[in-house]
Design an enzyme around this catalytic site. Structure first.
Site, PDB file in Angstrom:
ATOM      1  N   CYS A 182       0.613  -1.214  -0.038  1.00  0.00           N
ATOM      2  CA  CYS A 182       0.044   0.051   0.122  1.00  0.00           C
ATOM      3  C   CYS A 182       0.909   1.363  -0.091  1.00  0.00           C
ATOM      4  CB  CYS A 182      -0.879  -0.074   1.270  1.00  0.00           C
ATOM      5  SG  CYS A 182      -2.251  -1.221   1.182  1.00  0.00           S
ATOM      6  N   SER A 209      -2.977   3.151  -1.929  1.00  0.00           N
ATOM      7  CA  SER A 209      -4.444   2.648  -1.368  1.00  0.00           C
ATOM      8  C   SER A 209      -4.219   2.943   0.064  1.00  0.00           C
ATOM      9  CB  SER A 209      -4.864   1.506  -1.722  1.00  0.00           C
ATOM     10  OG  SER A 209      -6.177   1.219  -1.123  1.00  0.00           O
ATOM     11  N   ASP A 211      -6.852   2.818   3.648  1.00  0.00           N
ATOM     12  CA  ASP A 211      -8.113   2.639   4.599  1.00  0.00           C
ATOM     13  C   ASP A 211      -7.859   3.790   5.528  1.00  0.00           C
ATOM     14  OD1 ASP A 211      -9.740   2.042   6.518  1.00  0.00           O
ATOM     15  OD2 ASP A 211      -9.183  -0.535   6.438  1.00  0.00           O
ATOM     16  N   ASN A 219       0.045   5.508   8.818  1.00  0.00           N
ATOM     17  CA  ASN A 219       1.023   5.674   7.769  1.00  0.00           C
ATOM     18  C   ASN A 219       1.759   7.005   7.891  1.00  0.00           C
ATOM     19  OD1 ASN A 219      -1.286   3.905   5.592  1.00  0.00           O
ATOM     20  ND2 ASN A 219       0.844   3.261   6.664  1.00  0.00           N
ATOM     21  N   HIS A 249      -9.902   5.645   0.878  1.00  0.00           N
ATOM     22  CA  HIS A 249     -11.306   5.219   0.966  1.00  0.00           C
ATOM     23  C   HIS A 249     -11.737   5.102   2.383  1.00  0.00           C
ATOM     24  CE1 HIS A 249      -8.558   1.797   0.263  1.00  0.00           C
ATOM     25  NE2 HIS A 249      -9.207   1.304   1.510  1.00  0.00           N
ATOM     26  N   TYR A 251     -14.447   2.386   4.112  1.00  0.00           N
ATOM     27  CA  TYR A 251     -15.345   1.270   4.151  1.00  0.00           C
ATOM     28  C   TYR A 251     -16.492   1.498   4.349  1.00  0.00           C
ATOM     29  CZ  TYR A 251     -11.567  -1.777   2.329  1.00  0.00           C
ATOM     30  OH  TYR A 251     -10.957  -2.532   1.488  1.00  0.00           O
TER      31      TYR A 251
END
Length: 307
Positions: A182, A209, A211, A219, A249, A251
């Site tokens: 990622c 990507s 989450d 991160n 994104h 969820y």
């Protein structure tokens, strides 16, 4: 409030209010009950932090900074792809019976390449554990370094080099990774600003990507720690951290959690530093991370994770 709180809240609200849903599309991720895990996403989210001002930790909830450092050490110091070398349980769902996550992350950082030429083959490379000197086809000598040692060597010996990078997204090995990387790339930039005694080390983190509930705050914090470690051993000051996310994104089962989270009370950013006695990148442990005055809201527990 911390500046990271402001950036994170703005990003979450932008995704919720202006993002695009994939609810009508076939998707790969699944919840543990087999239900498709759909998302709302925003493309090309870029966040800029400045470590000279404060550390990028949110205060809506606590980011486990020791765990952040442990994962960074696992990838860039131990150069491991096996969860048995990692104290935290971040990667347990993707590991096989031996503990391996395949040819991912630390495995890629450990790969050697021809970094530079050595005139006589007697160069002192004791500070770089991966170093190997081999005869080259032209009669000289090639110095082989892995990706992390390459970064350290360049920042110490050629800091204005515009090619100081790491990359874990190796297409040839993707089929042997249990999860595609990622946060996959770093780009390092050293600069001496007018009037400064020390050079400033800036870092760009590339991520395909993210989450936003599970890793959106993790991160930036862990790569800020990596930036601080590298700056310290190279005699520099950590500066700007630019975080580029291609697909940010949320969820479907995280929406309500995040709506509540970003409306919580906010506090000043914590003070985060490293043990100043450490001058060797490979000597750091998570015990060398010093976190002070980190006041936060309650932790969010039992976050559902899509696989």
């Amino acid at each position: 409030m911390s500046k990271a709180d402001i950036s994170y809240r703005n990003t979450i609200l932008d995704i919720l209010n202006n993002g695009v849903s994939d609810a009508d599309m076939p998707v790969r991720p699944r919840w543990d009950d087999g239900t498709p895990a759909h998302t709302i996403k925003q493309f090309g989210v870029v966040t800029r932090y400045d470590l000279r001002e404060e550390f990028p930790a949110i205060t809506f909830r606590r980011t486990p900074l020791k765990t952040c450092m442990e994962e960074i050490l696992w990838i860039y110091q131990k150069k491991s792809e096996n969860i048995n070398d990692l104290k935290a349980h971040i990667w347990d769902e993707w590991a096989d019976e031996s503990g391996s996550i395949g040819k991912a992350y630390g495995y890629q950082i450990a790969q050697k390449y021809v970094h530079h030429k050595s005139k006589d083959g007697k160069e002192d490379l004791t500070a770089y554990p991966s170093a190997e000197i081999v005869p080259s086809k032209d009669g000289g000598y090639d110095v082989l370094l892995d990706q992390m040692d390459g970064v350290l060597w360049d920042l110490k010996n050629n800091p204005y080099n515009r090619r100081i990078m790491t990359n874990t997204y190796c297409f040839a090995d993707l089929s042997e990774m249990h999860l595609y990387p990622c946060a996959y790339g770093t780009m390092w930039d050293a600069v001496r600003y007018p009037g400064d005694e020390k050079m400033t080390l800036n870092l760009t983190l590339m991520q395909r990507s993210n989450d936003m509930l599970a890793a959106g705050t993790f991160n930036p914090a862990e790569y800020a720690i990596l930036q601080m470690m590298v700056a310290q051993v190279c005699g520099m000051v950590p500066g700007q951290l630019v975080h580029v996310v291609n697909n940010a994104h949320i969820y479907d089962r995280h929406v309500d959690i995040l709506k509540e989270l970003v409306e919580r009370e906010q506090f000043p950013a914590p003070k985060v530093s490293l043990n100043p006695e450490i001058k060797d990148f490979y000597a750091f442990t998570s015990k060398d991370l010093i976190v002070e005055d980190y006041k936060t809201g309650p932790q969010v527990t039992n976050i559902p994770i899509a696989i």
